[in-house]
Design a protein around this motif. Structure first.
Motif, PDB file in Angstrom:
ATOM      1  N   THR A  58       9.735  11.073  -5.264  1.00 14.14           N
ATOM      2  CA  THR A  58      10.014  12.498  -5.132  1.00 14.14           C
ATOM      3  C   THR A  58       8.953  13.087  -4.212  1.00 14.14           C
ATOM      4  O   THR A  58       7.757  13.096  -4.542  1.00 14.14           O
ATOM      5  CB  THR A  58       9.987  13.207  -6.494  1.00 14.14           C
ATOM      6  N   VAL A  59       9.392  13.544  -3.052  1.00 16.97           N
ATOM      7  CA  VAL A  59       8.472  14.013  -2.015  1.00 16.97           C
ATOM      8  C   VAL A  59       8.140  15.480  -2.273  1.00 16.97           C
ATOM      9  O   VAL A  59       9.021  16.354  -2.205  1.00 16.97           O
ATOM     10  CB  VAL A  59       9.081  13.838  -0.614  1.00 16.97           C
ATOM     11  N   SER A  60       6.913  15.734  -2.603  1.00 18.87           N
ATOM     12  CA  SER A  60       6.476  17.094  -2.894  1.00 18.87           C
ATOM     13  C   SER A  60       6.521  17.956  -1.639  1.00 18.87           C
ATOM     14  O   SER A  60       6.492  17.456  -0.508  1.00 18.87           O
ATOM     15  CB  SER A  60       5.046  17.086  -3.448  1.00 18.87           C
ATOM     16  N   PHE A  61       6.606  19.264  -1.866  1.00 22.37           N
ATOM     17  CA  PHE A  61       6.625  20.156  -0.713  1.00 22.37           C
ATOM     18  C   PHE A  61       5.299  20.072   0.032  1.00 22.37           C
ATOM     19  O   PHE A  61       4.245  19.841  -0.534  1.00 22.37           O
ATOM     20  CB  PHE A  61       6.926  21.596  -1.150  1.00 22.37           C
ATOM     21  N   GLU A  62       5.416  20.192   1.355  1.00 25.31           N
ATOM     22  CA  GLU A  62       4.290  20.168   2.277  1.00 25.31           C
ATOM     23  C   GLU A  62       3.422  18.914   2.090  1.00 25.31           C
ATOM     24  O   GLU A  62       2.200  18.980   2.054  1.00 25.31           O
ATOM     25  CB  GLU A  62       3.435  21.435   2.126  1.00 25.31           C
ATOM     26  N   SER A  63       4.106  17.770   1.988  1.00 26.23           N
ATOM     27  CA  SER A  63       3.358  16.518   1.810  1.00 26.23           C
ATOM     28  C   SER A  63       3.919  15.434   2.730  1.00 26.23           C
ATOM     29  O   SER A  63       5.059  15.514   3.203  1.00 26.23           O
ATOM     30  CB  SER A  63       3.407  16.054   0.356  1.00 26.23           C
ATOM     31  N   THR A  64       3.102  14.404   2.957  1.00 31.57           N
ATOM     32  CA  THR A  64       3.502  13.233   3.737  1.00 31.57           C
ATOM     33  C   THR A  64       3.199  11.991   2.911  1.00 31.57           C
ATOM     34  O   THR A  64       2.071  11.826   2.413  1.00 31.57           O
ATOM     35  CB  THR A  64       2.734  13.160   5.064  1.00 31.57           C
ATOM     36  N   ASP A  65       4.201  11.125   2.774  1.00 32.63           N
ATOM     37  CA  ASP A  65       4.071   9.933   1.948  1.00 32.63           C
ATOM     38  C   ASP A  65       4.391   8.686   2.768  1.00 32.63           C
ATOM     39  O   ASP A  65       5.300   8.694   3.611  1.00 32.63           O
ATOM     40  CB  ASP A  65       5.027   9.994   0.750  1.00 32.63           C
ATOM     41  N   ILE A  66       3.668   7.593   2.492  1.00 32.90           N
ATOM     42  CA  ILE A  66       3.864   6.331   3.215  1.00 32.90           C
ATOM     43  C   ILE A  66       3.879   5.178   2.224  1.00 32.90           C
ATOM     44  O   ILE A  66       3.050   5.136   1.297  1.00 32.90           O
ATOM     45  CB  ILE A  66       2.759   6.110   4.266  1.00 32.90           C
TER      46      ILE A  66
ATOM     47  N   ASN B  87       0.843  -1.187   0.000  1.00 31.20           N
ATOM     48  CA  ASN B  87       0.000   0.000   0.000  1.00 31.20           C
ATOM     49  C   ASN B  87       0.881   1.241   0.000  1.00 31.20           C
ATOM     50  O   ASN B  87       2.023   1.202   0.497  1.00 31.20           O
ATOM     51  CB  ASN B  87      -0.905   0.010   1.240  1.00 31.20           C
ATOM     52  N   THR B  88       0.378   2.325  -0.544  1.00 36.13           N
ATOM     53  CA  THR B  88       1.103   3.599  -0.522  1.00 36.13           C
ATOM     54  C   THR B  88       0.109   4.729  -0.328  1.00 36.13           C
ATOM     55  O   THR B  88      -1.102   4.570  -0.524  1.00 36.13           O
ATOM     56  CB  THR B  88       1.878   3.845  -1.830  1.00 36.13           C
ATOM     57  N   SER B  89       0.644   5.865   0.027  1.00 42.76           N
ATOM     58  CA  SER B  89      -0.165   7.083   0.084  1.00 42.76           C
ATOM     59  C   SER B  89       0.710   8.252  -0.332  1.00 42.76           C
ATOM     60  O   SER B  89       1.940   8.186  -0.266  1.00 42.76           O
ATOM     61  CB  SER B  89      -0.716   7.305   1.498  1.00 42.76           C
ATOM     62  N   GLY B  90       0.057   9.316  -0.782  1.00 39.56           N
ATOM     63  CA  GLY B  90       0.802  10.508  -1.149  1.00 39.56           C
ATOM     64  C   GLY B  90       1.365  10.434  -2.545  1.00 39.56           C
ATOM     65  O   GLY B  90       0.721   9.946  -3.485  1.00 39.56           O
ATOM     66  N   ASP B  91       2.598  10.887  -2.711  1.00 41.42           N
ATOM     67  CA  ASP B  91       3.242  10.932  -4.016  1.00 41.42           C
ATOM     68  C   ASP B  91       3.494   9.528  -4.549  1.00 41.42           C
ATOM     69  O   ASP B  91       3.549   8.558  -3.783  1.00 41.42           O
ATOM     70  CB  ASP B  91       4.571  11.694  -3.904  1.00 41.42           C
TER      71      ASP B  91
ATOM     72  N   VAL C 253       6.819  -3.315   7.134  1.00 41.22           N
ATOM     73  CA  VAL C 253       7.678  -2.149   7.357  1.00 41.22           C
ATOM     74  C   VAL C 253       7.015  -0.957   6.682  1.00 41.22           C
ATOM     75  O   VAL C 253       6.665  -1.019   5.493  1.00 41.22           O
ATOM     76  CB  VAL C 253       9.090  -2.368   6.781  1.00 41.22           C
ATOM     77  N   LYS C 254       6.847   0.099   7.461  1.00 41.19           N
ATOM     78  CA  LYS C 254       6.265   1.323   6.907  1.00 41.19           C
ATOM     79  C   LYS C 254       7.341   2.404   6.805  1.00 41.19           C
ATOM     80  O   LYS C 254       8.011   2.720   7.800  1.00 41.19           O
ATOM     81  CB  LYS C 254       5.101   1.816   7.778  1.00 41.19           C
ATOM     82  N   LEU C 255       7.504   2.937   5.588  1.00 41.66           N
ATOM     83  CA  LEU C 255       8.409   4.057   5.348  1.00 41.66           C
ATOM     84  C   LEU C 255       7.574   5.334   5.299  1.00 41.66           C
ATOM     85  O   LEU C 255       6.645   5.452   4.483  1.00 41.66           O
ATOM     86  CB  LEU C 255       9.161   3.863   4.030  1.00 41.66           C
ATOM     87  N   TRP C 256       7.898   6.258   6.169  1.00 39.26           N
ATOM     88  CA  TRP C 256       7.128   7.503   6.321  1.00 39.26           C
ATOM     89  C   TRP C 256       8.029   8.678   5.975  1.00 39.26           C
ATOM     90  O   TRP C 256       9.125   8.821   6.544  1.00 39.26           O
ATOM     91  CB  TRP C 256       6.623   7.586   7.751  1.00 39.26           C
ATOM     92  N   LEU C 257       7.614   9.509   5.028  1.00 42.70           N
ATOM     93  CA  LEU C 257       8.390  10.682   4.612  1.00 42.70           C
ATOM     94  C   LEU C 257       7.532  11.937   4.739  1.00 42.70           C
ATOM     95  O   LEU C 257       6.371  11.952   4.300  1.00 42.70           O
ATOM     96  CB  LEU C 257       8.853  10.535   3.155  1.00 42.70           C
ATOM     97  N   GLU C 258       8.128  12.956   5.324  1.00 47.98           N
ATOM     98  CA  GLU C 258       7.430  14.232   5.433  1.00 47.98           C
ATOM     99  C   GLU C 258       8.339  15.355   4.960  1.00 47.98           C
ATOM    100  O   GLU C 258       9.494  15.457   5.391  1.00 47.98           O
ATOM    101  CB  GLU C 258       6.999  14.492   6.881  1.00 47.98           C
ATOM    102  N   ASN C 259       7.795  16.205   4.051  1.00 47.68           N
ATOM    103  CA  ASN C 259       8.518  17.363   3.533  1.00 47.68           C
ATOM    104  C   ASN C 259       7.781  18.610   3.992  1.00 47.68           C
ATOM    105  O   ASN C 259       6.648  18.876   3.581  1.00 47.68           O
ATOM    106  CB  ASN C 259       8.581  17.303   2.001  1.00 47.68           C
ATOM    107  N   THR C 260       8.434  19.390   4.866  1.00 44.83           N
ATOM    108  CA  THR C 260       7.791  20.596   5.409  1.00 44.83           C
ATOM    109  C   THR C 260       8.163  21.861   4.639  1.00 44.83           C
ATOM    110  O   THR C 260       7.696  22.958   4.986  1.00 44.83           O
ATOM    111  CB  THR C 260       8.179  20.776   6.885  1.00 44.83           C
TER     112      THR C 260
ATOM    113  N   ASP D 175      -1.519  -3.279   7.586  1.00 43.47           N
ATOM    114  CA  ASP D 175      -1.059  -3.020   6.227  1.00 43.47           C
ATOM    115  C   ASP D 175      -1.671  -1.774   5.603  1.00 43.47           C
ATOM    116  O   ASP D 175      -1.571  -1.567   4.383  1.00 43.47           O
ATOM    117  CB  ASP D 175      -1.318  -4.231   5.330  1.00 43.47           C
ATOM    118  N   THR D 176      -2.321  -0.908   6.397  1.00 41.28           N
ATOM    119  CA  THR D 176      -2.884   0.320   5.843  1.00 41.28           C
ATOM    120  C   THR D 176      -1.801   1.387   5.711  1.00 41.28           C
ATOM    121  O   THR D 176      -0.836   1.413   6.475  1.00 41.28           O
ATOM    122  CB  THR D 176      -4.023   0.845   6.730  1.00 41.28           C
ATOM    123  N   ALA D 177      -1.990   2.278   4.759  1.00 42.88           N
ATOM    124  CA  ALA D 177      -0.997   3.325   4.486  1.00 42.88           C
ATOM    125  C   ALA D 177      -1.195   4.501   5.425  1.00 42.88           C
ATOM    126  O   ALA D 177      -1.413   5.650   5.004  1.00 42.88           O
ATOM    127  CB  ALA D 177      -1.088   3.763   3.032  1.00 42.88           C
TER     128      ALA D 177
END
Length: 696
Positions: A512-520, A482-486, A596-603, A558-560
């Motif tokens: 590619t993590v967009s500005f002001e976004s959170t991706d999982i 599962n994924t979320s965001g970009d 395993v969950k990979l969490w990315l945040e671009n502020t 397993d949810t994003a």
């Protein structure tokens, strides 16, 4: 005529002298014959008495052996090895029980001393005398502490020391026992730590292959200089078969008793060889007498009927019905065999495959220990993939109805078939100690880390065949769940081993993590694992001035999204790195999870940042276990990806010396250390061993 008369007169005159002389001769002959007859009768009586004593000795010894056999096949759960089930009279000093050929007295937790009997936990005194004549009484002392806990390695066979080989590594020694001969070739090293009292025992003989073969005893603590023993000068008497040293550097024998009782066995500073064992040490005379023996320690045996009874029989929560108990070892080092899948393609690897691959036994049932309740929600749980509670059996998932509390009566979980084990032993939150014993009629596979939640907890794995560390469940081997965001690009590249060649983006999953976004992204390991470390391989992370943060979670969801129960490993990562490995460590210790969950945040308010991942690895970091392989050995399934140094902490007992050549190429640095905190569990296979035998 005149001469005849003179001769007659002379003869008549000396007739009395002749009679006297004849009587003297007859008397002497009578005395001599009487002496000889008496001598013959005396010798005959002595021979008969000696024969009777030998017969009586044999009968008395038969009683000792019978008592030992009863103690070794005892089916109870009392840690005292209570033998009252087979003796007619109560077990204590002075209570004799008569059998057909001998009479027995068993006195548990006591040993004889000059002043009588003294209480000593862990020992049993056995006295036996022949019946009906009662000519011979033998006194034996047996130790009832399981040898499975006393040694970091206990090998029930001959062991060959090849040139430049040693037991233990350069930093760690160990208490070590070989229940056979030690065969030397070339120069060898035995590492013994004088600070921890390490010892090395050989119940047979040390047999050099050549006259110049040597073994060096090295003190890893650095307190003592090396001692080099060679075949000509130090082993020609066949006695120096085990080594430990005091503070002065003297070679000593293993102490079976405390100093107050060391008069029971005098080993004269050395071990006995295979024909002069402590189990046959007879102090009945003024000089010690040695009697031929067979083995220093009795190899324990699994009584499957006993274990089935201990868990309550088939159909009970701790009896696991088998799929199979087949020996699958021939498939472990053939990656084209059944049970192997290519981590990248989920198909059977082709010959010569260089990608990482995962091995999963098709016949072993999954068992997960959840000491602190982080998986099941309740502390002190064990999950068994057996379909309990109407769940689906053998689907590689522990569902809610398959959790059950730890067995508290005797700690035993039993299956006649193969099992797969991982998890956390003990509850580090309450805290509570747990000491489960898992028994298999086939092979036990260790599928991931076995972590101790508390220092007082322990796990014993008792297998009829193999106890095997399966190190292949290390990499992501499923598609991204599962994924979320970009968009997460090239998702299949996160599967399997690190195969990036150093070029950013080559064979890597990226985003590619967009500005002001959170991706999982949610990644699947295919089954639960236990670890305190998640390793990202060849990570490329930009310098975003602190605006970009990466977090890594272990999860059973397993949810994003990050949900309650997800456990963060390490803290938020924001440092630039180019194609290098990063370890994310959970400070609270090991956790069991599947995803395993990979969490990315671009502020940042305007910049986007690319991130590249090559692989995710679950390293082996924590293995705390007691292993017993009754018929086979300890083994490691290595796969084709090189490992790294790690430590097995506990105690390993194997019938045959490990065939490390099968895995040493990929796992050359496995250190074995002894867990001195282990305490005996009465449900372990018993092993009563004589440490003294004498005639009273």
């Amino acid at each position: 005529m005149k001469k005849i008369r003179e001769c007659y007169k002379l003869l008549k005159k000396n007739q009395g002298t002749a009679i006297i002389l004849s009587l003297v001769i007859v008397s002497v002959l009578f005395i001599l014959i009487s002496f000889l007859v008496r001598k013959v009768l005396t010798n005959t009586a002595m021979v008969e008495k000696t024969g009777e004593e030998q017969k009586s000795y044999a009968l008395a010894k038969q009683g000792i052996l019978y008592a030992l056999d009863q103690l070794n096949t005892w089916d109870g759960t009392d840690p005292e090895y209570d033998p009252t089930d087979w003796t007619p009279n109560e077990v204590e000093q002075g209570n004799w029980s008569d059998y057909s050929n001998y009479s027995l007295m068993v006195y548990k937790n006591h040993i004889p001393t000059s002043g009588g009997y003294t209480e000593e936990e862990g020992y049993i005194t056995i006295e036996s005398r022949d019946l009906p004549k009662k000519l011979v009484t033998l006194q034996a002392i047996a130790e009832n502490t399981s040898p499975l806990l006393e040694y970091v390695r206990f090998i029930n066979s001959d062991v060959s020391f090849l040139s430049l080989q040693g037991f233990g590594d350069s930093a760690n020694g160990a208490p070590f026992h070989i229940n056979g001969d030690l065969i030397l070739t070339g120069a060898n090293t035995i590492n013994l730590d004088s600070d921890s009292g390490d010892r090395f025992e050989v119940s047979g003989e040390i047999k050099p292959t050549n006259s110049d073969d040597t073994v060096t005893i090295h003190d890893t603590a650095g307190n003592l200089s090396d001692v080099i023993l060679d075949a000509n000068d130090n082993n020609d008497d066949g006695y120096k078969c085990g080594f430990t040293r005091d503070a002065s550097g003297n070679l000593l024998a293993k102490e079976k008793f405390s100093s107050a009782y060391d008069d029971i066995i005098q080993n004269n500073g050395r071990y006995f060889d295979g024909t002069h064992l402590p189990s046959s040490y007879d102090q009945s005379g003024t000089s010690p007498r040695y009697v031929t023996g067979n083995a220093l320690l009795r190899w324990p045996l699994i009584n499957h009927t006993r274990y089935e009874s201990l868990v309550g029989g088939s159909g009970t929560p701790y009896y696991i019905d088998e799929i199979s108990s087949n020996d699958e070892s021939e498939t472990w080092y053939d990656m084209t065999a059944s049970g192997w899948i290519d981590d990248r393609t989920s198909s059977v690897p082709s010959s010569g495959n260089t990608q990482s691959a995962t091995y999963t036994s098709p016949t072993a049932i999954l068992v997960i220990l959840d000491g602190n309740g982080t998986m099941s929600g309740t502390a002190g749980q064990v999950g068994i993939d057996d379909g309990q509670g109407g769940e689906v059996a053998h689907n590689n998932v522990i569902e809610s109805g398959e959790w059950r509390s730890y067995p508290t009566t005797n700690g035993v979980i039993y299956s006649p078939g193969n099992l797969r084990i991982l998890g956390i032993i003990g509850d580090d939150l309450t805290p509570n100690d747990y000491k489960p014993i898992i028994v298999s009629g086939g092979t036990i596979y260790i599928e991931s880390n076995l972590a101790k939640g508390t220092s007082g907890s322990s796990l014993a794995l008792i297998a009829k065949d193999w106890v095997t560390l399966n190190s292949t469940h290390r990499f992501i081997n499923r598609d991204v769940v599962n994924t979320s965001g970009d968009p997460w690009n090239n998702q299949s590249n996160i599967r399997g081993e690190p195969d990036n060649d150093g070029t950013t983006g080559n064979n890597q999953m990226d985003i590619t993590v967009s500005f002001e976004s959170t991706d999982i992204a949610v990644l699947d390991l295919g089954q639960k694992v236990t670890t305190d470390t998640i390793r990202l391989k060849k990570l490329n992370f930009p310098d975003a001035g602190g605006s970009l943060t990466l977090k890594v979670y272990g999860s059973n969801d397993d949810t994003a999204s990050i949900v309650p129960g997800d456990q963060e490993f390490g803290s938020g990562y924001s440092t630039e790195i180019i194609n290098d490995d990063v370890d994310f460590e959970r400070t609270e210790g090991s956790y069991a999870f599947r995803y395993v969950k990979l969490w990315l945040e671009n502020t940042h308010d305007s910049n986007s940042y690319p991130v590249y991942f090559d692989a995710v690895e679950i390293p082996l970091t924590d293995l705390n276990v007691v292993c017993f392989a009754q018929n086979k050995s300890w083994a490691v399934i290595s796969g084709n990806i090189s490992g790294y140094p790690f430590t097995v902490n506990g105690a390993i007992s194997e019938n045959q010396f490990e065939q490390s050549s099968n895995w040493s190429i990929n796992w050359p640095s496995i250190t074995y250390t002894h867990d001195s905190t282990l305490t005996s569990n009465p449900a372990l296979p018993p092993s009563m061993n004589l440490v003294s035998l004498k005639r009273k």
